[in-house]
Design an enzyme around this catalytic site. Structure first.
Site, short mmCIF file in Angstrom:
data_model
loop_
_atom_site.label_atom_id
_atom_site.label_comp_id
_atom_site.label_asym_id
_atom_site.label_seq_id
_atom_site.Cartn_x
_atom_site.Cartn_y
_atom_site.Cartn_z
N SER A 276 45.58 8.99 59.90
CA SER A 276 45.68 9.21 61.35
C SER A 276 47.16 9.33 61.69
O SER A 276 48.02 9.02 60.88
CB SER A 276 45.10 8.01 62.10
OG SER A 276 46.01 6.93 62.08
N ASP A 277 47.48 9.77 62.89
CA ASP A 277 48.86 9.61 63.33
C ASP A 277 49.00 8.18 63.86
O ASP A 277 48.02 7.45 64.02
CB ASP A 277 49.25 10.67 64.38
CG ASP A 277 50.78 10.86 64.43
OD1 ASP A 277 51.52 9.99 63.93
OD2 ASP A 277 51.25 11.88 64.98
N TRP A 278 50.21 7.80 64.15
CA TRP A 278 50.52 6.42 64.55
C TRP A 278 49.69 6.04 65.80
O TRP A 278 49.89 6.58 66.87
CB TRP A 278 52.01 6.30 64.86
CG TRP A 278 52.48 4.94 65.23
CD1 TRP A 278 52.24 4.27 66.39
CD2 TRP A 278 53.30 4.06 64.43
NE1 TRP A 278 52.84 3.04 66.38
CE2 TRP A 278 53.52 2.89 65.18
CE3 TRP A 278 53.87 4.16 63.17
CZ2 TRP A 278 54.28 1.82 64.70
CZ3 TRP A 278 54.65 3.10 62.70
CH2 TRP A 278 54.83 1.94 63.47
N GLY A 279 48.77 5.12 65.58
CA GLY A 279 47.98 4.63 66.71
C GLY A 279 47.02 5.65 67.29
O GLY A 279 46.47 5.45 68.38
N SER A 280 46.78 6.74 66.59
CA SER A 280 46.01 7.82 67.23
C SER A 280 44.52 7.50 67.34
O SER A 280 43.83 8.10 68.18
CB SER A 280 46.24 9.16 66.52
OG SER A 280 45.68 9.16 65.23
#
Ligand code: NOJ
Length: 751
Positions: A276-280
């Site tokens: 995932s992207d950061w915190g996505s």
């Protein structure tokens, strides 16, 4: 723990062997390991945490098997200590994979990717990535979140800096070059890094150039414009993908089954790992797609996000979701398998540790040399009235002015967490070195790019008056581009244009050298300057490269990887647009319209009253200290048959008086389509270096696949009819040759 003990712990199947297991062996190791993992250990592998040193909490997490990857830990001693905890103190001894955003260099910083794109030189891009991998892996980083292959047509978007620009073909070629550079020919070698094609997908289309914003991309356009660089990266063996922050047609990428399963896995056969992207995952809550983090975890698993970067969603909820039957353990297993496979492919089971004796391989002479060449090939000469190269017979004293002349921090650009400012060599350093300190009068005028205070102008003007030539280094500080750093006004920030006007008023020749993270709207500034150079943030060696170019030691060969707008309001702007039913013609511009003119007085064609039509500097454009001539293209046949091909050739000649390199660009146009086609599309390029008077024939091969397009989301066709083909030095010039597609050739459906 010695290797035999590791073998015993991991079982026969995962025995420590020489690197280079076959994929079948890796699969069997993965299955063996999976069969021995608890659910908690499986969930642990899916959890990626940002490093915070050798702290108790992290150590506990690692020893309990609660984390599969750590990002942002760059101290090799700490990397080894944590790895030892994973390998020797966790139940199954599964190594961690350490990750970092190594985007355009680790210590030796290369030009931002948009600058590298201006080189149109895949070998140079590959070399830069190879050097970045060698430096970063020397501290234990074996996974980088790069390349970013988001096609970007809107310079308001700060992340255009990380992209290869507006063109799908160029982004594909250079993305592949970066993947190869990072991964090398054997990913198990300890000096390689797994690449990560990001951000999947459509992030570059963020509405109005505002970061994280929504995107609405019809499937046909998605497949034609935004997906091909990802497909190319997957085909080139990119080990991982990262999903994007944006929602695409209403569905955030982290919960987008269609993208991550239907297209990436089922159509393209990608068998790597998706992070995932950061915190996505968590961000699907404010998106309005997930009820809460638990729901987001479920949606992430279902969509096919293998690893959760910093959302804490999988580690908080997956075990419970499985125990309640809301997510199957088989679904979790398939994600874990992708994570384990990455670790096997990286050779981490055999080689988990950093060799401290050879660690910190930074700033090798050859790396600095490559970084300098990269800037030399990526700086673009936009305009030259003869002020360049610096004429030593006329120029004794040089005034060096502007906020970017000595900007050690800002010249390196965005995404450079590990650079060391004192290593940057600035234009001021290099010019003093080249011309002698006594011949350089330095008066910046402005201390930083956004400054509006003009108190430094008087000294700058005095310097200009005392000099024979003014070099004005303007542009943007690094922080004005990059993630979440978007701008609506694309002109030079602060009082830079005012400074330029005052310098011009001295009557001295003024060369404007811009260093920035995006294309800017430079019409007024370039009109004032006697020469204009554009250098996307160039990294460590910006200074020596620019000094070599300005002095004429080295010739310019950078070409625009994006269309430069005349005015900010023209964006998004890109060369491969559709023609419209009323293409621009007979433009009456704002100051030529008679008073009280009638509504239809301006000819009713497609242009702006205040900016006219087209780019100020088009895609592919760039000048040189020599000149080139292109013959009209010659085609091997006037027809192309199904499964056939034709060659297109032209003679490129150096018609000037010094050696130089030009980028010969192959464009095609399909004149009539069941869906209208762009006015031109890049299908090939070649950088040619020619001595004065020398000519060379460049030849490209066109196949039906190069002429294909999606006319429905699932059908890719080549339609019979007339096509044009150009070989030209930019996207606007040249004469086309014509040929016909005589039948409907078949093409690969999922390109
Ligand atoms: C967020 C960015 O969007 C992504 O490109 C980057 O790799 C991650 N953060 C990790 O730093």
């Amino acid at each position: 723990m010695n290797k035999n003990i590791i073998t015993a712990v991991l079982g026969v199947c995962c025995a420590v062997t020489a690197a280079g297991r076959t994929e079948a062996e890796i699969d069997s190791c993965v299955n063996d390991l999976l069969g021995r993992m608890t659910l908690a250990e499986k969930v642990g592998q899916l959890n990626q945490r940002s490093g915070f040193g050798y702290a108790d909490e992290m150590v506990g997490l690692v020893r309990s098997g609660g984390v599969g990857s750590i990002l942002n830990e760059t101290d090799p001693e700490t990397v080894n200590k944590l790895q030892r905890d994973a390998v020797e103190k966790s139940r199954l001894g599964i190594p961690l994979v350490f990750a970092r955003d190594v985007v355009h260099g680790f210590k030796t910083i290369f030009p931002i990717p948009l600058g590298q794109a201006a080189s149109f030189n895949p070998a140079l891009v590959e070399e830069g990535a190879r050097i970045a991998a060698d430096e970063a892996s020397s501290v234990g980083i074996r996974w980088t979140f790069s390349p970013m292959v988001d096609v970007s047509r809107d310079p308001r978007w700060g992340r255009i800096a990380e992209s290869f620009g507006e063109d799908t073909y160029l982004s594909s070629v250079l993305g592949v070059a970066m993947v190869k550079g990072y991964q090398g020919d054997d990913l198990t070698k300890p000096n390689t890094m797994a690449a990560c094609a990001k951000h999947f997908a459509g992030y570059g289309a963020s509405e109005s150039g505002r970061d994280y914003n929504t995107t609405w991309i019809p499937e046909i356009q998605l497949r034609e414009t935004y997906l091909p660089p990802f497909k190319a990266a997957s085909d080139a063996g990119a080990a991982t993908f990262m999903c994007s922050f944006n929602d695409i047609n209403g569905i955030p990428s982290s919960g987008n089954r269609h993208l991550l399963r239907d297209i990436l896995r089922d159509e393209w056969g990608f068998d790597g790992m998706v992070v995932s992207d950061w915190g996505s995952l968590d961000q699907m809550i404010p998106h309005g797609f997930s009820r809460d983090r638990r729901h987001a975890a479920m949606q992430g698993v279902n969509a096919g996000v293998d690893m959760d970067m910093e959302s804490y969603a999988y580690c908080a909820h997956l075990e419970d979701l499985v125990s309640k039957g809301e997510v199957s353990e088989a679904a979790v297993d398939s994600l874990v398998a992708n994570v384990l496979r990455l670790k096997y492919r990286l050779g981490l089971f055999e080689n988990p540790y950093v060799d401290i004796k050879t660690s910190k391989r930074f700033y090798a002479d050859a790396s600095l040399d490559a970084a300098r060449r990269a800037v030399e090939e990526s700086a673009i000469l936009l305009k030259n009235n003869g002020a360049l190269p610096i004429d030593n017979s006329k120029v004794r004293k040089i005034a060096v002015v502007g906020p970017m002349a000595d900007a050690r921090h800002d010249q390196v650009g965005t995404w450079v967490f590990d650079f060391e400012k004192e290593r940057s060599v600035t234009p001021l350093d290099a010019l003093k070195d080249m011309y002698g300190e006594k011949n350089i009068i330095y008066a910046p005028g402005l201390e930083y790019s956004r400054q509006n205070d003009t108190k430094g102008f008087a000294a700058a003007v005095k310097a200009a008056r005392e000099a024979d030539l003014v070099l004005c280094f303007g542009g943007e500080e690094a922080v004005l581009s990059g993630e979440a750093h978007c701008r609506v006004d694309l002109t030079l920030p602060g009082a830079q244009s005012a400074l330029l006007r005052e310098l011009k008023a001295t009557g001295k020749p003024v060369v404007l050298v811009v260093q920035a993270g995006r294309s800017l709207a430079l019409a007024d500034d370039a009109a004032l300057a006697d020469a204009t150079v554009f250098c996307f943030h160039g990294g460590t060696m910006t200074g020596p490269a620019l000094a070599n170019l300005l002095s004429g030691e080295v010739n310019f060969s950078g070409r625009c990887p994006v269309s430069f707008p005349r005015m900010s309001g023209q964006v998004p702007i890109y060369y491969n647009r559709k023609n419209t039913g009323r293409p621009a013609a007979d433009m009456t511009l704002i100051n030529d319209i008679p008073l009280e003119a009638g509504q239809t007085s301006t000819g009713c064609t497609s242009y702006y009253l205040d900016a006219g039509d087209g780019a100020l500097f088009p895609f592919g454009y760039g000048l040189s200290y020599t000149t080139f001539a292109y013959s009209d293209p010659v085609i091997s046949s006037s027809e192309i048959a199904p499964d056939g091909s034709l060659t297109v050739s032209c003679t490129v000649s150096n018609t000037g008086s010094r050696e130089g390199s030009d980028v010969a660009q192959l464009y095609v146009r399909d004149h009539i389509g069941s869906l209208v086609r762009p006015v031109r599309e890049l299908r090939g390029f070649e950088k040619v270096t020619l001595k004065p008077g020398e000519s060379r024939v460049v030849t490209f091969t066109l196949r039906p696949d190069d002429l294909a397009f999606y006319n429905t989301p699932t059908t890719r066709v080549v339609e019979p009819g007339e096509f044009s083909v150009w070989i030209s030095p930019d996207s606007q010039s040249g004469n086309p040759a014509k040929f016909n597609v005589v039948d409907q050739p078949s093409v690969a459906a999922n390109n």
